[in-house]
Every structure is written in structure tokens, then in C-alpha cells.
Design a protein around this motif. Structure first.
Motif, short mmCIF file in Angstrom:
data_model
loop_
_atom_site.label_atom_id
_atom_site.label_comp_id
_atom_site.label_asym_id
_atom_site.label_seq_id
_atom_site.Cartn_x
_atom_site.Cartn_y
_atom_site.Cartn_z
N ARG A 188 1.04 -1.10 0.04
CA ARG A 188 -0.06 0.00 -0.02
C ARG A 188 0.80 1.19 0.01
NH1 ARG A 188 -1.76 3.85 3.14
NH2 ARG A 188 -0.73 3.12 4.96
N ARG A 189 1.97 1.22 0.63
CA ARG A 189 2.72 2.40 0.76
C ARG A 189 3.51 2.68 -0.34
NH1 ARG A 189 4.66 3.78 7.14
NH2 ARG A 189 3.01 3.21 8.20
N THR A 190 4.28 1.85 -0.89
CA THR A 190 5.06 1.84 -2.17
C THR A 190 4.23 2.09 -3.59
OG1 THR A 190 5.21 -0.42 -2.23
CG2 THR A 190 6.95 0.52 -0.88
N GLY A 191 3.06 1.40 -3.56
CA GLY A 191 2.42 1.38 -4.82
C GLY A 191 2.93 0.23 -5.51
N PHE A 192 3.75 -0.44 -5.19
CA PHE A 192 4.29 -1.70 -5.98
C PHE A 192 3.23 -2.67 -5.95
CE2 PHE A 192 8.73 -0.61 -4.17
CZ PHE A 192 8.67 0.53 -5.12
N ASN A 193 3.28 -3.62 -6.73
CA ASN A 193 2.33 -4.80 -6.70
C ASN A 193 2.73 -5.88 -5.57
OD1 ASN A 193 4.00 -6.71 -8.21
ND2 ASN A 193 3.42 -5.93 -9.98
N ARG A 194 1.90 -6.87 -5.25
CA ARG A 194 2.29 -7.87 -4.45
C ARG A 194 3.40 -8.59 -4.61
NH1 ARG A 194 -3.16 -10.94 -2.67
NH2 ARG A 194 -3.37 -10.71 -4.94
N SER A 195 3.76 -9.10 -6.12
CA SER A 195 4.63 -9.92 -6.24
C SER A 195 6.15 -8.94 -6.26
CB SER A 195 4.36 -10.43 -7.77
OG SER A 195 4.49 -9.31 -8.84
N THR A 196 5.92 -7.77 -6.73
CA THR A 196 7.11 -6.92 -6.60
C THR A 196 7.71 -6.90 -5.08
OG1 THR A 196 6.67 -5.81 -8.74
CG2 THR A 196 8.35 -4.69 -7.20
N VAL A 197 6.74 -6.54 -4.31
CA VAL A 197 7.34 -6.49 -3.06
C VAL A 197 7.95 -7.83 -2.24
CG1 VAL A 197 6.17 -6.26 -0.48
CG2 VAL A 197 5.53 -4.57 -2.39
N GLY A 198 6.99 -8.87 -2.59
CA GLY A 198 7.58 -10.11 -2.23
C GLY A 198 9.07 -10.44 -2.76
N ALA A 199 9.19 -10.23 -4.17
CA ALA A 199 10.41 -10.35 -4.66
C ALA A 199 11.50 -9.36 -4.04
CB ALA A 199 10.58 -10.16 -5.93
N LEU A 200 11.32 -8.30 -3.80
CA LEU A 200 12.23 -7.34 -2.76
C LEU A 200 12.58 -7.69 -1.63
CD1 LEU A 200 10.61 -3.83 -4.35
CD2 LEU A 200 12.91 -5.14 -5.12
N VAL A 201 11.37 -8.06 -0.81
CA VAL A 201 11.56 -8.71 0.33
C VAL A 201 12.54 -9.92 0.69
CG1 VAL A 201 10.49 -9.55 2.52
CG2 VAL A 201 9.61 -7.54 1.58
N LEU A 202 12.29 -10.78 -0.48
CA LEU A 202 13.11 -12.03 -0.39
C LEU A 202 14.50 -11.61 -0.48
CD1 LEU A 202 13.30 -15.10 -0.75
CD2 LEU A 202 12.78 -14.90 -3.12
N THR A 203 14.81 -10.70 -1.59
CA THR A 203 15.97 -10.35 -1.61
C THR A 203 16.72 -9.59 -0.33
OG1 THR A 203 15.77 -9.74 -3.99
CG2 THR A 203 17.67 -8.92 -3.13
N LEU A 204 16.20 -8.86 0.25
CA LEU A 204 16.69 -8.29 1.40
C LEU A 204 16.73 -9.37 2.39
CD1 LEU A 204 14.37 -4.94 1.65
CD2 LEU A 204 16.85 -5.25 1.18
N THR A 205 15.81 -10.36 2.54
CA THR A 205 15.92 -11.50 3.48
C THR A 205 17.23 -12.28 3.34
OG1 THR A 205 13.70 -11.46 3.80
CG2 THR A 205 14.90 -13.32 4.52
N GLU A 206 17.59 -12.51 1.96
CA GLU A 206 18.74 -13.14 1.41
C GLU A 206 19.93 -12.49 2.07
OE1 GLU A 206 18.15 -13.78 -2.57
OE2 GLU A 206 16.98 -15.60 -2.38
N ARG A 207 19.99 -11.30 1.85
CA ARG A 207 21.32 -10.56 2.23
C ARG A 207 21.18 -10.35 3.98
NH1 ARG A 207 20.24 -9.60 -2.76
NH2 ARG A 207 21.87 -8.68 -4.08
#
Length: 405
Positions: A58-77
């Protein structure tokens, strides 16, 4: 030594929602856009605390899959972690909660004329440790570096348990060129035209950054403290070295052409008064002093912690009279600041916060009655003794927040 305070409501008055902006320094093209998006997600959970994936969407305006992919990347790091939300009886699959990894940390250093403080601060503004060591005299730059090394050595058991230690941020009571890492002058410390970040970085084996302490205090309060969500605020910090300021106008920090803006302590409050290090007489910095308050109580040192005890209920007459004198002169300066900057909020930290506690509502009333526009809120800074450490840490976290990839 504990978690940062929770989100606090800004005082009444106009409030503006500030979007989290990606920081400069990322590449162009698809990879550059992805880097900006990673920066936005990490910065958001760093500044605002745990957020669900749906809230990030909601805050970023990204779609759910984009947020999921970004969070996954940050989690892997290992920069963020996900947890399941508490059961709330809602229909459907609950959205996972994303929070920063506080084990990703930096060192924060605050030298002063009577002591040196070192903190270990994790993402999210979490202060893992705060160590204050009093000095026998005014420390030289070399003294400060060595004392920092000694404290860091004592903190090794804690540091060994962190996931990573990224750098060191230095909050200095003086004029600091944040771009070059040089101190132009720290008058009370006697440091002048010297490389500040180089010696600390070399000794600690970490990249080092530095800025004026009051400016960093203003930054910390605007992100984690009482100025959260306030677009026009003014912050004053009082330490053993003196008084400095930080100004936020239109949601941006006012730093000046060379980064030296905010030297509000050199505002004239008593013509012909006490001599000041700047060469004039009667500056706020010369008239409103921590050592004068402690001296009225017969104390030589002890810092803000001692002052809190001195100003507690029923201070002796000498302390009361000195505190009243300083509050009156502080009000003179604050009226000028209100007329010049038109803030909606004034925050006072360090020993000035103690004076707010002593004066109560009378300080705010005096400022509003004497200023042209009035209707400004005068408050004590919310982050307490951790304030400058959190601000220095925010400076050290900037490269990571700008480019988590």
C-alpha cells in the motif's frame, strides 16, 4: 541499552506525510530501478518499524509480487526478517510482517569535553549498548580515538554476536564538513582544521563519517523521535561543550552551503554578558551552561544525569535561581528562532531538556507570548541520552540504505 521508543505522535498542528525517498548513488536502468526499490523497502522498515507485506504494498504502490521479490532479496542479504502476524481472527491468509535485522549495526561515537560516549546501534535505531567514560581533562583527538578503542575492546563480547558491523558515525560538538570528514573547529574541545574521520576509521578498521552533534540529534528526532511527521521543526542540544542546533524546514534539513548551518548557540541573548568562544559576549552558548547549573549545586562534573537529580523536586535556592535565569535567557533565543524559522515544534535535548522539565509549561508560554506568530509547541526531545548515538548511526547507515544490493 534497549529498543528505541515506539512511534510517537507529533504535537497538534499541521502535519505532513513524508514519503520515503530513495537515496542518491544508484545506477540507471533496470538494475538501478531495482536498487532504488530495495532502498525504499529497507528504508521504510528501518524508519517506521515492522510492516506487513500488504502495508508495504500500500505504501510503495508496488504490486504484491514485486514487494515479495524485494523482501526475499533483502532477507537473503540478512537485512530483514519475516515473521507471522499474531492471530487476529481475520478471514484469509495473514500477511507476513517484515522487520529489519538489528544485528546489522554500526558504532556511534560522541566526544565531549568531559566524557566520551560510544554506542552500538542496529538497524531500526536499536541501541544495543551505550558506554559513557568520563575524561580527566579535555581530550585531544588522539585521546578520543584511543578511548574509543578501549571501549570497543570492552564491547567485544557484544560485537561478536552481531551479524555485521558496517561503520562508525561520529557526532561532534563543532563545525564538521560531512563531505570531507574534517573538523573546521570544535572550540570547546580545541580541535581545529583536522582530519576527523581518518584517524577513527584507521583505528577501528571501519569506514567513518561525521557531522555536527546537534544536526544529528535533529535528524534522529525527525526519524525516530518527537519530530516524526513534523515538516517544520527546530532542535537545540545542550551538552558540556555548549549549545548547537538543527533545523528542519519543509521536511528537509537546513545545513547551509558548507554544512555548517545550525550554530544557534551563537545567538545574542545578553549584550555585554559572558565572553564566548566565538569572540563575542552574551551568546546563548556562553550564558546557558551545564557547568553553571552543576556549580550552583556545588558539583564539578557528573553530566546530565547529575543535573536531573539536582533539578528534581525542591532544588536548593542557588540552583533554582540559576535555572530560572537560564530559562529566561533560553526563552529570549527561542523567540528569535520562532520569528526567523516559524517552526511548529521546538525540541530541546541534552541538559536543555532538563530545563524544560524544570520550567514546565512556563517556557512554552513565554515563547508564544513574545513571538510574533506564537502557537509553537516546545517539547523535550524524546530519545533521551541515546539521541546523538542514534543520529550518528543514521549517518553511518546511509550507504547501506541507499544501496542495499
Amino acid at each position: 541499552m534497549g529498543a528505541r521508543p515506539g512511534a510517537q505522535k507529533a504535537p497538534a498542528g499541521r502535519r505532513r506525510t513524508r514519503a520515503v525517498r530513495s537515496l542518491p548513488g544508484v545506477a540507471n536502468g533496470t538494475e538501478g530501478l531495482r536498487a532504488q526499490n530495495l532502498s525504499q523497502i529497507l528504508t521504510m522498515v528501518h524508519r517506521y518499524g515492522p510492516l506487513s507485506r500488504s502495508e508495504l504494498t500500500r505504501r510503495t504502490g508496488f504490486n504484491r509480487s514485486t514487494v515479495g521479490a524485494l523482501v526475499l532479496t533483502l532477507t537473503e542479504r540478512n537485512l530483514v526478517r519475516e515473521t507471522e502476524p499474531a492471530a487476529g481472527g481475520r478471514v484469509g491468509r495473514p500477511s507476513p510482517i517484515v522487520q529489519v535485522n538489528p544485528g546489522v549495526a554500526v558504532l556511534a561515537v560522541n566526544p565531549d569535553i568531559d566524557a566520551l560516549t560510544v554506542g552500538v546501534v542496529g538497524l531500526g535505531g536499536r541501541v544495543h549498548a551505550r558506554v559513557r567514560r568520563e575524561t580527566r581533562g579535555i581530550p585531544t583527538l588522539d585521546d578520543a580515538v584511543q578511548l574509543t578503542l578501549d571501549i570497543v575492546s570492552d564491547l567485544q563480547p557484544l560485537l561478536a554476536g552481531l551479524d555485521s558491523l558496517l561503520g562508525v558515525g561520529i557526532a561532534l560538538p563543532g563545525l564538521v564538513n560531512a563531505g570531507t570528514g574534517r573538523v573546521l573547529v570544535a572550540p570547546h574541545l580545541g580541535w581545529q582544521d583536522a582530519d576527523l574521520t581518518g584517524p577513527f576509521g584507521a583505528a577501528l578498521g571501519l569506514p567513518a563519517v561525521a557531522a555536527n552533534d546537534a544536526s544529528l540529534g535533529s535528524l534522529a528526532e525527525s526519524i525516530f523521535g518527537a519530530a516524526l511527521g513534523v515538516a517544520d521543526a527546530l532542535y537545540l542540544n545542550g551538552s558540556a561543550s555548549g549549545i548547537g542546533g538543527g533545523i528542519v524546514t519543509g521536511g528537509a534539513q537546513l545545513v547551509g552551503s558548507r554544512g555548517y548551518g545550525g550554530e544557534l548557540g551563537h545567538t545574542l541573548v545578553r549584550p555585554g554578558g559572558s565572553p564566548c568562544h566565538c569572540g563575542r559576549s552574551g551568546c546563548l552558548d556562553a550564558e546557558v551552561r551545564l557547568e553553571r547549573l552543576l556549580g550552583a549545586a556545588g558539583l564539578d562534573g557528573g553530566g546530565i544525569e547529575a543535573l536531573e537529580i539536582v533539578l528534581s523536586d525542591g532544588p536548593v535556592e542557588a540552583v533554582r535561581l540559576e535555572a530560572e535565569r537560564q530559562v529566561e535567557l533560553l526563552a529570549v533565543a527561542l523567540v528569535d528562532f520562532v520569528n526567523i524559522f516559524d517552526p511548529e515544534l521546538i525540541l530541546l535535548g541534552g541538559f536543555l531538556g532538563s530545563l524544560v522539565g524544570f520550567a514546565g509549561q512556563s517556557l512554552g508560554d513565554a515563547v508564544n507570548e513574545a513571538s510574533l506568530a506564537g502557537r509553537v509547541h516546545v517539547r523535550r526531545a524524546a530519545l533521551g541520552p541515546e539521541l546523538l548515538l542514534v543520529g550518528a548511526a543514521e549517518l553511518a547507515f546511509r550507504p547501506l540504505l541507499a544501496s542495499p544490493a
